[in-house]
Design a protein around this motif. Structure first.
Motif, PDB file in Angstrom:
ATOM      1  N   PRO A 132       0.828  -1.213   0.000  1.00  0.00           N
ATOM      2  CA  PRO A 132       0.000   0.000   0.000  1.00  0.00           C
ATOM      3  C   PRO A 132       0.857   1.255   0.000  1.00  0.00           C
ATOM      4  CG  PRO A 132       0.064  -0.972   2.187  1.00  0.00           C
ATOM      5  CD  PRO A 132       0.754  -1.936   1.279  1.00  0.00           C
ATOM      6  N   VAL A 133       0.362   2.290  -0.669  1.00  0.00           N
ATOM      7  CA  VAL A 133       1.065   3.576  -0.664  1.00  0.00           C
ATOM      8  C   VAL A 133       1.172   4.106   0.761  1.00  0.00           C
ATOM      9  CG1 VAL A 133       0.874   5.991  -1.374  1.00  0.00           C
ATOM     10  CG2 VAL A 133       0.523   4.172  -3.038  1.00  0.00           C
ATOM     11  N   TYR A 134       0.110   3.919   1.558  1.00  0.00           N
ATOM     12  CA  TYR A 134       0.126   4.306   2.963  1.00  0.00           C
ATOM     13  C   TYR A 134       0.194   3.034   3.808  1.00  0.00           C
ATOM     14  CZ  TYR A 134      -1.569   8.868   1.377  1.00  0.00           C
ATOM     15  OH  TYR A 134      -1.701  10.083   0.752  1.00  0.00           O
ATOM     16  N   GLY A 135       1.083   3.016   4.796  1.00  0.00           N
ATOM     17  CA  GLY A 135       1.155   1.860   5.675  1.00  0.00           C
ATOM     18  C   GLY A 135       2.581   1.587   6.119  1.00  0.00           C
ATOM     19  N   GLY A 136       2.715   0.706   7.088  1.00  0.00           N
ATOM     20  CA  GLY A 136       4.027   0.365   7.611  1.00  0.00           C
ATOM     21  C   GLY A 136       3.993  -0.939   8.374  1.00  0.00           C
ATOM     22  N   MET A 137       5.152  -1.296   8.948  1.00  0.00           N
ATOM     23  CA  MET A 137       5.314  -2.492   9.771  1.00  0.00           C
ATOM     24  C   MET A 137       5.020  -3.780   8.988  1.00  0.00           C
ATOM     25  SD  MET A 137       3.686  -1.116  13.366  1.00  0.00           S
ATOM     26  CE  MET A 137       4.366  -2.478  14.332  1.00  0.00           C
ATOM     27  N   GLY A 138       5.176  -3.724   7.674  1.00  0.00           N
ATOM     28  CA  GLY A 138       4.987  -4.912   6.849  1.00  0.00           C
ATOM     29  C   GLY A 138       3.539  -5.283   6.600  1.00  0.00           C
ATOM     30  N   LYS A 139       2.590  -4.451   7.029  1.00  0.00           N
ATOM     31  CA  LYS A 139       1.176  -4.811   6.891  1.00  0.00           C
ATOM     32  C   LYS A 139       0.705  -4.628   5.453  1.00  0.00           C
ATOM     33  CE  LYS A 139       0.058  -3.707  11.701  1.00  0.00           C
ATOM     34  NZ  LYS A 139      -0.736  -2.859  12.621  1.00  0.00           N
ATOM     35  N   ARG A 140      -0.079  -5.601   4.972  1.00  0.00           N
ATOM     36  CA  ARG A 140      -0.661  -5.612   3.630  1.00  0.00           C
ATOM     37  C   ARG A 140       0.394  -5.645   2.532  1.00  0.00           C
ATOM     38  NH1 ARG A 140      -4.310  -0.865   2.608  1.00  0.00           N
ATOM     39  NH2 ARG A 140      -4.207  -1.779   0.524  1.00  0.00           N
ATOM     40  N   VAL A 141       1.617  -6.008   2.866  1.00  0.00           N
ATOM     41  CA  VAL A 141       2.643  -6.205   1.843  1.00  0.00           C
ATOM     42  C   VAL A 141       2.539  -7.649   1.369  1.00  0.00           C
ATOM     43  CG1 VAL A 141       5.098  -6.153   1.335  1.00  0.00           C
ATOM     44  CG2 VAL A 141       4.116  -4.463   2.887  1.00  0.00           C
ATOM     45  N   THR A 142       2.343  -7.850   0.075  1.00  0.00           N
ATOM     46  CA  THR A 142       2.005  -9.164  -0.456  1.00  0.00           C
ATOM     47  C   THR A 142       2.971  -9.583  -1.548  1.00  0.00           C
ATOM     48  OG1 THR A 142      -0.337  -8.667  -0.036  1.00  0.00           O
ATOM     49  CG2 THR A 142       0.141 -10.535  -1.480  1.00  0.00           C
ATOM     50  N   LEU A 143       3.514 -10.777  -1.417  1.00  0.00           N
ATOM     51  CA  LEU A 143       4.361 -11.358  -2.450  1.00  0.00           C
ATOM     52  C   LEU A 143       3.479 -12.151  -3.407  1.00  0.00           C
ATOM     53  CD1 LEU A 143       7.047 -12.199  -3.755  1.00  0.00           C
ATOM     54  CD2 LEU A 143       7.219 -14.004  -2.006  1.00  0.00           C
ATOM     55  N   ILE A 144       3.531 -11.807  -4.687  1.00  0.00           N
ATOM     56  CA  ILE A 144       2.706 -12.450  -5.709  1.00  0.00           C
ATOM     57  C   ILE A 144       3.622 -13.222  -6.653  1.00  0.00           C
ATOM     58  CG2 ILE A 144       1.072 -12.078  -7.590  1.00  0.00           C
ATOM     59  CD1 ILE A 144       0.221  -9.504  -6.174  1.00  0.00           C
ATOM     60  N   ARG A 145       3.443 -14.552  -6.653  1.00  0.00           N
ATOM     61  CA  ARG A 145       4.324 -15.401  -7.442  1.00  0.00           C
ATOM     62  C   ARG A 145       3.694 -15.897  -8.744  1.00  0.00           C
ATOM     63  NH1 ARG A 145       8.768 -16.974  -4.356  1.00  0.00           N
ATOM     64  NH2 ARG A 145       8.552 -16.780  -2.096  1.00  0.00           N
ATOM     65  N   ASP A 146       2.360 -15.903  -8.826  1.00  0.00           N
ATOM     66  CA  ASP A 146       1.733 -16.424 -10.045  1.00  0.00           C
ATOM     67  C   ASP A 146       0.516 -15.587 -10.409  1.00  0.00           C
ATOM     68  OD1 ASP A 146      -0.829 -17.738  -8.940  1.00  0.00           O
ATOM     69  OD2 ASP A 146       0.733 -18.667  -7.718  1.00  0.00           O
ATOM     70  N   ALA A 147       0.095 -15.701 -11.664  1.00  0.00           N
ATOM     71  CA  ALA A 147      -0.949 -14.845 -12.201  1.00  0.00           C
ATOM     72  C   ALA A 147      -2.299 -15.088 -11.544  1.00  0.00           C
ATOM     73  CB  ALA A 147      -1.046 -15.044 -13.711  1.00  0.00           C
ATOM     74  N   ASP A 148      -2.628 -16.348 -11.250  1.00  0.00           N
ATOM     75  CA  ASP A 148      -3.915 -16.634 -10.618  1.00  0.00           C
ATOM     76  C   ASP A 148      -4.026 -15.936  -9.273  1.00  0.00           C
ATOM     77  OD1 ASP A 148      -4.730 -18.173 -12.722  1.00  0.00           O
ATOM     78  OD2 ASP A 148      -4.136 -20.082 -11.813  1.00  0.00           O
ATOM     79  N   LEU A 149      -2.965 -16.019  -8.484  1.00  0.00           N
ATOM     80  CA  LEU A 149      -2.968 -15.337  -7.193  1.00  0.00           C
ATOM     81  C   LEU A 149      -3.063 -13.827  -7.384  1.00  0.00           C
ATOM     82  CD1 LEU A 149      -2.639 -15.280  -4.120  1.00  0.00           C
ATOM     83  CD2 LEU A 149      -0.156 -15.311  -4.463  1.00  0.00           C
ATOM     84  N   ALA A 150      -2.399 -13.312  -8.400  1.00  0.00           N
ATOM     85  CA  ALA A 150      -2.399 -11.869  -8.634  1.00  0.00           C
ATOM     86  C   ALA A 150      -3.815 -11.338  -8.780  1.00  0.00           C
ATOM     87  CB  ALA A 150      -1.574 -11.542  -9.879  1.00  0.00           C
ATOM     88  N   HIS A 151      -4.626 -11.991  -9.581  1.00  0.00           N
ATOM     89  CA  HIS A 151      -5.972 -11.488  -9.813  1.00  0.00           C
ATOM     90  C   HIS A 151      -6.860 -11.675  -8.574  1.00  0.00           C
ATOM     91  CE1 HIS A 151      -5.330 -10.418 -13.968  1.00  0.00           C
ATOM     92  NE2 HIS A 151      -4.703 -11.561 -14.142  1.00  0.00           N
ATOM     93  N   SER A 152      -6.631 -12.731  -7.822  1.00  0.00           N
ATOM     94  CA  SER A 152      -7.400 -12.919  -6.594  1.00  0.00           C
ATOM     95  C   SER A 152      -7.059 -11.843  -5.576  1.00  0.00           C
ATOM     96  CB  SER A 152      -7.109 -14.311  -6.006  1.00  0.00           C
ATOM     97  OG  SER A 152      -7.579 -15.324  -6.860  1.00  0.00           O
TER      98      SER A 152
END
Length: 282
Positions: A132-152
């Protein structure tokens, strides 16, 4: 005469408690002032006129930046400056101002819509990190490895109610380690390298990751000097990624936690903070 400084925050954490307890022996009086009780706006700032300076430690970057702006306008010295806080509160603004100043930052794309998001994936390729543009402490930071997960994942982002929550940065995944440099004034007083632990890929001091003290590195010093030149002297947590092409600035925290760095390096950080405040008020 002993100078008085107010820690402006919504709560007292470990770092604030250390400062309040250590300061008297070092010739400084430090009090906590709840950032919900200031009611600033009057030009004479009656709620803080008994203090020589304010140290902004609000967990809310937005709240801290607003308070710093009003205090500065009334002539009260503020640490960190309102300009620095406003730059740090928004990851996009920080990346933009640092890149403009020649400080190396990761490649990224701003996504404010699904079209943006899909274009970012095409530009950068997988895996990517979405934050997220706003946020900290690692919250809502998401690693996306594949396209199916990306859209979900983006389905979830679209369901967030406020536009500012939907604004995200998409950047290449650069590995699981990071460097935290604690800057006081213009100097790096402590630095540690954090590694992700267990199943959590994120390397963040707030998540309790493993760390080791980092020796002086001229390249790290050069990058951090660039950050300080742009934001001005202050108290910062500068987070770096180490890549084959050099160090990149991931984030700069205007009210950094330092418990992890202190325990790893053994540096007396409260003493360094007090010394900087006294120098600022001299």
């Amino acid at each position: 005469m002993t100078k008085r400084v107010a820690i402006v925050a919504d709560r007292i954490g470990w770092e604030e408690r250390q400062l309040i307890q250590s300061a008297p022996a070092l010739g400084l009086e430090v009090d906590w002032v709840n950032d919900e009780s200031l009611c600033l706006g009057h030009p004479d700032t009656p709620s803080v006129d008994q203090y020589d300076a304010l140290m902004i430690r609000s967990r809310s970057y937005t709240r801290g930046g607003l308070i710093a702006t009003l205090a500065e306008a009334s002539g009260v010295p503020v640490l960190n400056s309102a300009g620095a806080i406003h730059a740090c509160e928004n990851k996009l603004v920080l990346r933009a101002v640092l890149r403009e100043a020649g400080v190396p930052v990761p490649d990224f794309r701003l996504a404010v819509s699904r079209k943006d998001f899909e274009k970012a994936l095409d530009d950068l390729g997988l895996p990517v990190v979405m934050k997220p543009v706003y946020g900290g402490m690692g919250k809502r930071v998401t690693l996306i490895r594949d396209a199916d997960l990306a859209h979900s994942v983006y389905d979830y982002i679209e369901d967030l109610g406020h536009a500012f929550e939907q604004a995200c940065l998409i950047e290449p995944y650069l590995g699981g380690g990071s460097i935290r440099c604690l800057v006081i004034g213009e100097e790096i007083v402590a630095a540690a390298e954090f590694e992700s632990a267990g199943a959590d890929w994120r390397s963040n001091a707030a998540l309790g990751n493993q760390s080791r003290a980092l020796a002086h590195d001229p390249e790290v010093q050069k990058v951090v000097d660039g950050v300080v030149d742009r934001l001005g002297p202050g108290i910062y947590g500068v987070d770096l990624f180490k890549t084959p092409s050099g160090h990149l600035v991931n984030e700069v925290n205007h009210a950094p936690a330092w418990r992890g760095v202190a325990s790893t390096t053994g540096v007396d950080i409260p003493a360094a903070v007090v010394a900087h405040v006294q120098e600022m008020l001299a």
